[in-house]
Design a protein around this motif. Structure first.
Motif, PDB file in Angstrom:
ATOM      1  N   UNK A  96       0.805  -1.186  -0.038  1.00 47.66           N
ATOM      2  CA  UNK A  96       0.122   0.076  -0.041  1.00 47.66           C
ATOM      3  C   UNK A  96       1.026   1.177  -0.028  1.00 47.66           C
ATOM      4  N   UNK A  97       1.817   1.462   0.902  1.00 42.87           N
ATOM      5  CA  UNK A  97       2.975   2.497   0.983  1.00 42.87           C
ATOM      6  C   UNK A  97       3.357   2.744  -0.402  1.00 42.87           C
ATOM      7  N   UNK A  98       4.002   1.400  -1.242  1.00 41.95           N
ATOM      8  CA  UNK A  98       4.700   1.777  -2.373  1.00 41.95           C
ATOM      9  C   UNK A  98       3.672   2.021  -3.210  1.00 41.95           C
ATOM     10  N   UNK A  99       2.329   1.742  -3.271  1.00 43.69           N
ATOM     11  CA  UNK A  99       1.220   2.180  -4.204  1.00 43.69           C
ATOM     12  C   UNK A  99       1.496   3.714  -4.014  1.00 43.69           C
ATOM     13  N   UNK A 100       1.197   4.099  -2.768  1.00 43.43           N
ATOM     14  CA  UNK A 100       1.232   5.590  -2.624  1.00 43.43           C
ATOM     15  C   UNK A 100       2.381   6.476  -3.034  1.00 43.43           C
ATOM     16  N   UNK A 101       3.590   5.797  -2.882  1.00 36.06           N
ATOM     17  CA  UNK A 101       4.959   6.557  -3.136  1.00 36.06           C
ATOM     18  C   UNK A 101       5.040   6.458  -4.682  1.00 36.06           C
ATOM     19  N   UNK A 102       4.768   5.584  -5.379  1.00 42.92           N
ATOM     20  CA  UNK A 102       5.111   5.242  -6.632  1.00 42.92           C
ATOM     21  C   UNK A 102       3.981   5.492  -7.799  1.00 42.92           C
ATOM     22  N   UNK A 103       2.831   4.972  -7.256  1.00 43.59           N
ATOM     23  CA  UNK A 103       1.548   4.983  -8.008  1.00 43.59           C
ATOM     24  C   UNK A 103       1.480   3.383  -8.891  1.00 43.59           C
ATOM     25  N   UNK A 104       2.335   2.521  -8.570  1.00 49.14           N
ATOM     26  CA  UNK A 104       1.843   1.478  -8.835  1.00 49.14           C
ATOM     27  C   UNK A 104       2.722   0.262  -8.241  1.00 49.14           C
ATOM     28  N   UNK A 105       2.335  -0.978  -8.297  1.00 51.70           N
ATOM     29  CA  UNK A 105       2.931  -1.907  -7.492  1.00 51.70           C
ATOM     30  C   UNK A 105       3.472  -3.167  -8.620  1.00 51.70           C
TER      31      UNK A 105
END
Lengths: 134, 491
Positions: A96-105
Motif C-alpha cells: 500500500x505504501x509503495x502504491x502511494x509513493x510510486x503509483x504502481x505495484x
C-alpha cells in the motif's frame, strides 16, 4: 501405488513450487505476497502431515482411546500461522505504501534512477521525511 | 537467585517494554524506555559472562524440564554474541536520539517499540536452546526489521523493505522446513537433545536435506554471497540508526545460528562430510569478499558502499568458519565481534554527516572534512580498522584469520585476504580524498561540526576499535572460549 501413500507430501511439494514460482516470476507485489503465502502454507501442511498417526484420534484425553495424533506439530504450526499472517500483513502494508509513493505495484514499472538522490533539486538541504515518501 | 535465572530477562525486558513503548506519547519517553531496556539486557549479560566462560547456564521456562519444555541454554558462544547485540544497542541509542528526531520525527513511540522488538528477537535467537524457538524469534526480529527499514526518509526504503521481506521470509521458511525434517527424524526440538539423537539417523536423506535447507535459509539471513541481494538497499535506505544497529548485529546473529546448527546440532564431523561444506563455503566466502569489495569501490552512495563492504566482511567470517578448524572458527567469531565495532563506527559517522548535510553521496560530501573535522576523523579512524591497520580491532581479526589459514595449510588464502584489504584501502581512501582533498561543491550550503552529544557516542565506538586492537582479552578470549564451546559437542 506406493507413491499414493505420500499423497500429502506430493501436495506439499507441488504447492511449494507453485508458491515459489509466483514469488520469483510475478512482477505484481500482491501476487508475490500470495505466492509467499502459498509457499509458507505448504510447509504447514508438511508439519501437520508428519504429526498424523494412522488410527490415532484427536489429541484430547478421553476414555477408551489409546492412540493419539501427535499434538506438537499442531502447536508449532499454530505459531507459524501467526507468523505467516503477520508477514502477509506487513507485506500488504508495504505494498500500500509503495502504491502511494510510486503509483504502481508492478515491479517493472517502478523506476528510480539508480544512485540519484530523490531530492536532487535541494542538494545540501537536510531532506525531510516528507520530501519524497508519502 | 543465581545469574542463570536472571538471563531470560535480557530477552523479556525489551519484549515487555515494546508494547508499553508503543503507547507512550512524545519523544523522550520512548527513547528512555528503549535505552533502559537495552541497558538492562547489557548488564544482565555482562554480569553472566564470566560464569559463561567457565561453563554453561540453563533456564527451563515454566519449570518444564528440557527436552519437554523450552530451554534457554547459554554458553560462551551465545554469551559473546548476546553481549555484542546488547552492547551495540546500548551504546548506539544515546547517539540515535538526535538522529531519530531528525529522520523519524513522528510517532517515535511505535518506532522505538519496533526497535525493542527487533532487539528482543535478536537476543532471543541468541539465547534460546530450542530449534523452533529460533524460528519464532527470527521472525519476530525480521518482521520488526522490515517495518523499521520502511521508516527511511527515501521512498526507495519501501522497495528495499519489500524485497527484504520476500527474501527474508523465504529464508526463514527454509529454516522452518529444515527444523521440520529434524523434528520428523528425531522427535525433539531441543538443541542439546537433537545433538544426542541425530547420530542414530544421520545417514538419511532427510537429515542431509535438513542441513542443506537450514544452511541456505540462514545464508539468506546472513547475506552470504550470492544471497546478499537484499542487503545493500536495505542498509542504504533504512534510517541511519537502524542501519547502524542492523549492520552491527543482524547478520552476526544469523551467522551465530548457522554456527550453532553446523557445529552443535549436526556436529562438525558430520556437517563437513555430509555436504561439501568446506568447498562451498570457501568458494562463496571468497566470491563474496571480492564481489563485495569490487562493487563497493564504485558506489556513489556511501551507505551503499559500506553495505557492499559488509558483504565482503561476511565473507571473511565465513572464510574462517569454512576452514573447519578451531583456530579458523575462533578467527571467524573474532571478526564477527570486531566487524560490528568497525561497521558500527563507520555508519555512525556517516549518519552524523547525513544529519548535517542531508545526503551521503560522495559528490555532496566533497570538502566535508574541513567543515566537520571530528566526524570525518572518526570515519577515517574506523576506516583504518576496516582496512586492518595494526593497533586496530580489524588488524587483530585479520591477523588471526591469516594464522588460521596458514595452520590449515591454505597459504594462498592469505594473498586473497591481503588483496581484498587493499581494495578496502581504495574505497575508504575515496571518502578521505573527497572529504579533505577536494574543494566543497558550491551548490552545497556549508555546514558546521556536529554537537558533542553526537560526537561523544561516536568516539566511544571508535575508541572501542582501538581498545580491542590492543587489549584483546575480551574479544580474542571470548572468541576462543566460544569456539571451544561450539566444538566441545553439545551446547
Amino acid at each position: 501405488m506406493a507413491w499414493l501413500g505420500h499423497f500429502n507430501y506430493w501436495v506439499v511439494v507441488i504447492l511449494m513450487m507453485i508458491g515459489f514460482y509466483a514469488v520469483i516470476a510475478r512482477g505484481n507485489m500482491v501476487k508475490k505476497i500470495m505466492g509467499l503465502n502459498l509457499f509458507q502454507t505448504s510447509v504447514f501442511i508438511m508439519f501437520i502431515s508428519a504429526g498424523k498417526i494412522i488410527g490415532g484420534s484427536t489429541p484430547v484425553l478421553r476414555e477408551g482411546i489409546t492412540v493419539y495424533s501427535n499434538p506438537l506439530p499442531h502447536v508449532l504450526i499454530l505459531t507459524a500461522i501467526v507468523v505467516g499472517v503477520a508477514t502477509t500483513a506487513v507485506g500488504l502494508a508495504l505494498a500500500v505504501r509503495i502504491l502511494e509513493a510510486y503509483g504502481t505495484i508492478e515491479e517493472d514499472e517502478l523506476v528510480d534512477p539508480p544512485d540519484q538522490p530523490a531530492d536532487e533539486s535541494h542538494p545540501g538541504m537536510p531532506a525531510g521525511k516528507g520530501d519524497t515518501a508519502a | 537467585m543465581n545469574i542463570g535465572e536472571w538471563l531470560p530477562f535480557s530477552v523479556l525486558v525489551p519484549l515487555i517494554a515494546a508494547p508499553v513503548c508503543a503507547l507512550m506519547p512524545g519523544r523522550t519517553g520512548p527513547w528512555l524506555l528503549a535505552f533502559l531496556g537495552a541497558l538492562t539486557s547489557l548488564l544482565i549479560v555482562a554480569i553472566a559472562l564470566p560464569v559463561l566462560w567457565q561453563g554453561e547456564l540453563s533456564y527451563p521456562f515454566g519449570n518444564w524440564p528440557p527436552p519437554i519444555g523450552i530451554e534457554y541454554r547459554i554458553d560462551a558462544a551465545n554469551g559473546l554474541v548476546a553481549l555484542l547485540v546488547a552492547a551495540v544497542a546500548t551504546f548506539v541509542l544515546p547517539w540515535a536520539r538526535i538522529i531519530n528526531n531528525f529522520e523519524v520525527p513522528e510517532r517515535q513511540g511505535i518506532f522505538y517499540a519496533l526497535f525493542l522488538l527487533a532487539f528482543a528477537g535478536l537476543m532471543g535467537i541468541t539465547l534460546t536452546g530450542d530449534a523452533f524457538n529460533v524460528f519464532v524469534f527470527l521472525e519476530i526480529s525480521s518482521l520488526s526489521t522490515y517495518a523499521l527499514i520502511a521508516h527511511g526518509w527515501d521512498r526507495r526504503a519501501l522497495l528495499a523493505s519489500f524485497r527484504y521481506l520476500i527474501m527474508g521470509t523465504v529464508g526463514a521458511t527454509f529454516v522452518l522446513i529444515g527444523i521440520g525434517f529434524l523434528y520428523m527424524m528425531t522427535g525433539t526440538l531441543n538443541m542439546a537433545d537433537l545433538a544426542e539423537r541425530l547420530p542414530e539417523v544421520r545417514d538419511t536423506t532427510a537429515v542431509r536435506a535438513a542441513l542443506a535447507f537450514i544452511i541456505v535459509g540462514l545464508g539468506l539471513k546472513l547475506a552470504l554471497f550470492p544471497l546478499h541481494l537484499w542487503l545493500p538497499n536495505a542498509y542504504a535506505y533504512a534510517p541511519n540508526f537502524i542501519t547502524v544497529f542492523l549492520a552491527a548485529t543482524a547478520t552476526k546473529v544469523a551467522l551465530y545460528v548457522m554456527l550453532r546448527f553446523i557445529f552443535t546440532i549436526f556436529g562438525h564431523d558430520y556437517s563437513f562430510f555430509a555436504l561439501p561444506l568446506t568447498a562451498v563455503l570457501l568458494a562463496l566466502a571468497i566470491a563474496g569478499m571480492f564481489a563485495g569489495s569490487w562493487v563497493a569501490m564504485f558506489q556513489h552512495n556511501l551507505k551503499r558502499m559500506l553495505a557492499y563492504s559488509s558483504v565482503a566482511q561476511v565473507g571473511y567470517m565465513v572464510l574462517g568458519i569454512a576452514l573447519a578448524t578451531s583456530a579458523g572458527l575462533a578467527a571467524g567469531l573474532l571478526h564477527l565481534f570486531n566487524h560490528a565495532l568497525m561497521k558500527g563506527a563507520l555508519f555512525m559517522a556517516l549518519g552524523t554527516v547525513f544529519w548535517r548535510v542531508g545526503s551521503v553521496r560522495i559528490d555532496d560530501l566533497s570538502g566535508i572534512g574541513r567543515e566537520m573535522p571530528w566526524t570525518m576523523t572518526a570515519f577515517a579512524l574506523a576506516g583504518l580498522s576496516l582496512i586492518g591497520v595494526p593497533l586496530t580491532a580489524g588488524f587483530v581479526s585479520k591477523w588471526y584469520l591469516i594464522i588460521a589459514a596458514m595452520e590449515a595449510g591454505q597459504p594462498w588464502l592469505v594473498a586473497l585476504i591481503v588483496i581484498t584489504s587493499l581494495m578496502a584501502i581504495y574505497y575508504i581512501w575515496r571518502v578521505v580524498e573527497a572529504a579533505w582533498f577536494t574543494p566543497a561543491r558550491e551548490a552545497r550550503t556549508p555546514v558546521s561540526e556536529a554537537p558533542l552529544s553526537l560526537l561523544v557516542p561516536l568516539y566511544v565506538v571508535v575508541a572501542a576499535n582501538f581498545w580491542f586492537g590492543i587489549d584483546t582479552r575480551l574479544s580474542v578470549g571470548g572468541a576462543e572460549a566460544a569456539a571451544r564451546a561450539l566444538l566441545g559437542g553439545s551446547p
